[in-house]
Design an enzyme around this catalytic site. Structure first.
Site: not given
Length: 266
Positions: A20, A189, A22
């Protein structure tokens, strides 16, 4: 050059690192930053996150609302992010190690390609141009330029309720014959990372973030991380044959449950 169905396999790697962007590679989520500072604000964004968590909204619907609330010209959005978004302190060293050891890094993001590319090159340097990015994009609105006030909109990658189902990029690698298939890692996240996490061999889930909650809820093994320094230590140990992905995943998950015994009773 023709279409390459599995770009990360061009160098016949033994390992691929999917990640990922961001809040994983970066310390702050660039889309959250835009929404909080140039869009409808933090309170409404956080309520949207709660609505997704409790299935009142899809991730796609929540994210669409966030991006629609930002009317600032796109080039100004990028300028703002370049001034404010910082890199995970261990990522540049991690990426340098990956380049030296034939470990392709593939960014799978729910963000937008132009922002991600601009931030990576700004934060890492020109070598970041080599990072494959699979993400949503940006498109003009109503025939206007994206660099006009209210002139841009998000262009989703696919029709899924995520807007970008990251697992779709990983599944063809997973389907390779056992003799060819590399070991696949994933770092993330949030909720949009869960589908991808299930397709890889070892998931690094960021400590104290939503992905950990979802993994526990769905009994998906993972190991926690705070920054890419710890990820580098683990990946390099696996690459050297000192441990393996199954052992790390089992031990990481069991360690988490020991430190959070109340979850065993839930």
């Amino acid at each position: 050059m023709g279409f390459v169905p599995l770009p990360a396999m061009q160098t016949n790697p033994k390992f691929i690192f999917f990640t990922d962007f961001d809040g994983t590679i970066t310390l702050r989520d660039s889309n959250d930053f835009l929404t909080d500072n140039l869009g409808y604000g933090q309170a409404k964004r956080k309520q949207g996150n709660v609505d997704v968590l409790y299935d009142r909204l899809t991730f796609r619907e929540s994210f669409q609302g966030m991006m629609d609330s930002v009317s600032t010209p796109y080039d100004k959005c990028i300028e703002t992010l370049l001034e404010n978004i910082k890199l995970d302190p261990g990522f540049k060293e991690f990426y340098t190690w990956c380049r030296a050891n034939n470990v392709p890094v593939v960014v799978l993001s729910s963000g937008m390609v132009p922002i991600i590319r601009a931030l990576l090159v700004h934060l890492i340097g020109p070598e970041a141009e080599d990072i494959q990015i699979v993400s949503n994009d940006v498109a003009p609105r109503d025939g206007r330029s994206i660099n006009e006030e209210g002139g841009w909109q998000i262009a989703f990658h696919d029709d899924s309720h995520f807007g970008h189902d990251k697992s779709l990029e990983i599944k063809p690698y997973k389907a390779l014959p056992e003799s060819e298939r590399p070991v696949m890692f994933y770092a993330g996240d949030g909720v949009s990372d869960l589908s991808a996490a299930k397709e890889t061999d070892l998931l690094f889930a960021k400590k104290n973030m939503d992905l950990v909650t979802y993994c526990v809820k769905q009994n998906v093994p993972f190991t926690e991380f705070s920054d890419f320094k710890s990820i580098l230590e683990t990946v390099s140990e696996i690459a050297k044959g000192k441990t393996d992905v199954r052992k790390v995943a089992v031990e990481g998950y069991e360690d988490y449950k020991k430190r959070n015994p109340v979850l065993e009773m839930a």
